[in-house]
Enzyme design. Sequence first.
Site, PDB file in Angstrom:
ATOM      1  CD  GLU A  92      -3.076  -1.183   2.452  1.00  0.00           C
ATOM      2  OE1 GLU A  92      -3.713  -1.741   2.320  1.00  0.00           O
ATOM      3  OE2 GLU A  92      -1.801  -1.469   3.370  1.00  0.00           O
ATOM      4  CB  CYS A 105       2.833   7.147   3.461  1.00  0.00           C
ATOM      5  SG  CYS A 105       3.968   6.454   4.581  1.00  0.00           S
ATOM      6  CB  CYS A 112       7.744  -4.892   7.910  1.00  0.00           C
ATOM      7  SG  CYS A 112       9.112  -4.007   8.695  1.00  0.00           S
ATOM      8  CB  CYS A 116       6.965  -2.631  15.724  1.00  0.00           C
ATOM      9  SG  CYS A 116       8.916  -2.271  15.391  1.00  0.00           S
ATOM     10  CB  CYS A 119       3.680  -2.396  13.304  1.00  0.00           C
ATOM     11  SG  CYS A 119       3.875  -1.896  11.476  1.00  0.00           S
ATOM     12  CB  CYS A 340       1.963   6.155  11.914  1.00  0.00           C
ATOM     13  SG  CYS A 340       2.627   7.388  11.669  1.00  0.00           S
TER      14      CYS A 340
HETATM   15  N1  SAH Z   1       9.261   0.873   9.062  1.00  0.00           N
HETATM   16  C1  SAH Z   1       9.763   2.166   9.314  1.00  0.00           C
HETATM   17  C2  SAH Z   1       8.708   3.204   8.672  1.00  0.00           C
HETATM   18  C3  SAH Z   1       7.509   2.699   8.849  1.00  0.00           C
HETATM   19  S1  SAH Z   1       6.895   2.871   9.983  1.00  0.00           S
HETATM   20  C4  SAH Z   1      10.156   2.636  11.234  1.00  0.00           C
HETATM   21  O1  SAH Z   1       9.449   1.700  12.026  1.00  0.00           O
HETATM   22  O2  SAH Z   1       9.863   3.474  10.711  1.00  0.00           O
HETATM   23  C5  SAH Z   1       7.055   4.357  10.399  1.00  0.00           C
HETATM   24  C6  SAH Z   1       6.251   4.842  12.399  1.00  0.00           C
HETATM   25  O3  SAH Z   1       4.674   4.428  12.438  1.00  0.00           O
HETATM   26  C7  SAH Z   1       7.365   4.168  12.756  1.00  0.00           C
HETATM   27  O4  SAH Z   1       7.398   5.268  13.659  1.00  0.00           O
HETATM   28  C8  SAH Z   1       6.350   3.468  13.562  1.00  0.00           C
HETATM   29  O5  SAH Z   1       7.022   3.416  14.776  1.00  0.00           O
HETATM   30  C9  SAH Z   1       4.919   4.040  13.853  1.00  0.00           C
HETATM   31  N2  SAH Z   1       4.128   2.758  13.793  1.00  0.00           N
HETATM   32  C10 SAH Z   1       4.215   1.976  12.952  1.00  0.00           C
HETATM   33  N3  SAH Z   1       2.447   1.635  14.140  1.00  0.00           N
HETATM   34  C11 SAH Z   1       2.052   2.303  14.706  1.00  0.00           C
HETATM   35  C12 SAH Z   1       1.208   2.726  15.369  1.00  0.00           C
HETATM   36  N4  SAH Z   1      -0.366   1.253  15.600  1.00  0.00           N
HETATM   37  N5  SAH Z   1       0.791   3.284  15.666  1.00  0.00           N
HETATM   38  C13 SAH Z   1       1.176   5.052  15.529  1.00  0.00           C
HETATM   39  N6  SAH Z   1       2.611   5.059  15.145  1.00  0.00           N
HETATM   40  C14 SAH Z   1       2.584   4.101  14.782  1.00  0.00           C
HETATM   41 FE1  SF4 Z   2       8.186  -2.425  10.247  1.00  0.00          FE
HETATM   42 FE2  SF4 Z   2       6.070  -1.717  11.087  1.00  0.00          FE
HETATM   43 FE3  SF4 Z   2       8.355  -1.742  12.682  1.00  0.00          FE
HETATM   44 FE4  SF4 Z   2       8.747   0.549  11.134  1.00  0.00          FE
HETATM   45  S1  SF4 Z   2       6.885   0.118  12.229  1.00  0.00           S
HETATM   46  S2  SF4 Z   2       9.733  -1.631  11.417  1.00  0.00           S
HETATM   47  S3  SF4 Z   2       6.951  -1.393   9.301  1.00  0.00           S
HETATM   48  S4  SF4 Z   2       7.026  -3.607  11.873  1.00  0.00           S
END
Ligand code: SAH
Ligand code: SF4
Length: 351
Positions: A92, A105, A112, A116, A119, A340
Site C-alpha cells: 500500500e 507515504c 516487514c 514491532c 504495528c 502510521c
Molecule cells: N518501518 C519504518 C517506517 C514505517 S513505520 C519504521 O518503523 O520507522 C512509520 C512510523 O509509524 C514509525 O515511527 C513507527 O514507529 C510508527 N508506528 C508503527 N505502528 C504504529 C501505530 N500503531 N500507531 C502509531 N504509530 C505507529
Molecule cells: Fe516494520 Fe512496522 Fe516496525 Fe516499521 S513499525 S519496522 S513497518 S514492523
Amino acid sequence: MALTHLLSLTDQALNQFVLGIGQPEFRSRQLRNWLFSNLEIDFQKMQNLPKAMQNSLQETATCSVLSLKAEQISEDGTTKWAFETQDKNVFESVLIPSENRRSLCVSSQVGCAMGCKFCRTASMGFIRNLSLGEILEQVHFANRHLKQHDGSRISNVIFMGMGEPLHNLEAVALACEILNSEDGFGISRNKITVSTSGVVPKILEWARRASQFKLAISLNGSNNLMRDSLMPINRRWPLEVLLETADEYIRLTGQRLTFEYILIKDITATPEAAHELKQIAAHRNCKLNLIPLNPGSFPGRSELAAPSESEIEEFENILNTGGFQVLRRKPRGRDIFAACGQLAIQQKEVA
Ligand code: SAH
Ligand code: SF4
C-alpha cells in the site's frame, strides 16, 4: 527479456538507454519531458517521438509494473492505494493532502521483518523488497492521480509505509536521488524522509551514501526495558548503541535528526518516560515527533491502547521545556486504516 523500467533510470542512464535503442541523445530529453512533465506513460501517445522509437520503447521498456487493486478515501481526504506487483504481491501507499502539501507515504518492502508489537505491518511478516521501479512508480501514480484532481504534484515523500527502508538501502537511496533530480520528479531533498526502526550499521551506511535526505529514527521507548518489550530490534542494538549511532549520524552529516516516539498508554506515555525522553533529546541536534498509537489488532498485545488527551498533554508539557522542537503527528486516515502502523494486507485474501 525483462523490460527496462524507465522511471528507475537516472538522467545519465536514460540517455544511455535512448542511445542503446538507436536514437539520438536529444530524444531522451523529449522522452523525459513526456514522463516527468506530462506524466505520460503510454508510448504511443508521445507524439513527437518517431514511430520507430515508440515501437522500440514498447518492446524494451515500461513505466508501469504495478496495477491498482483498491482505492479507499478517508473522510479527511487521505487516500490509500493497494498495488499489486507482477508476481501478485500486494502493498500500500498513502496520499496525505493538506493545505500546502501533498505527501506520499511510500512502501519500500512488501510486509516487514522487524516484528514491532504495535504495528499491523509486522503481522504480514517479510515478503520481499520492492524494486526501484516499484518504489518510484508509487510516486508517479500519485502524480498522475493529482494531475486529474487538482493539477498539483507530490511535494513530500516519506518512506513510512510498509517495510524497513534501510533493509532495502540501495534501491531506497537511488529512489531518493531520482525523486530529487531536477529532470526527474524534482522534489526538494529536505522533503524526502526515510524512517528506520534503528538498524545501526545501515544508519551509518545511509549517512555516507545519502546524507542529503532527512532521516527519522523510530525511538518508541525511553529505556531498554520498554523498547525491548515493543521492538525486537532493540535486543540486537540496544538504546545506548542506537543513540551513539544517532550522534555519529549527526556528526557525519551535519543534519538534524528526527526521533519518532509512539505514545502508548501506561507504557511509553508515562510522565517518567517523558522525563527520560527529555534527557535523550535535550543535548542532541534533533526534533521529536510524537505519534499517539493508532488502533489495530496487534498480535499478542491486545492490551495496547492510546493515551487520553490529558495524558498526551501532560507528556508534551514535560517535553516542551526541553529546548528542542516537539510535534504531535496528527492521525490521518484512521477510518480506512491508512495511518502510521495500520498498513497490512493478508496476501492470500487478495490473491
Ligand atoms: N518501518 C519504518 C517506517 C514505517 S513505520 C519504521 O518503523 O520507522 C512509520 C512510523 O509509524 C514509525 O515511527 C513507527 O514507529 C510508527 N508506528 C508503527 N505502528 C504504529 C501505530 N500503531 N500507531 C502509531 N504509530 C505507529
Ligand atoms: Fe516494520 Fe512496522 Fe516496525 Fe516499521 S513499525 S519496522 S513497518 S514492523
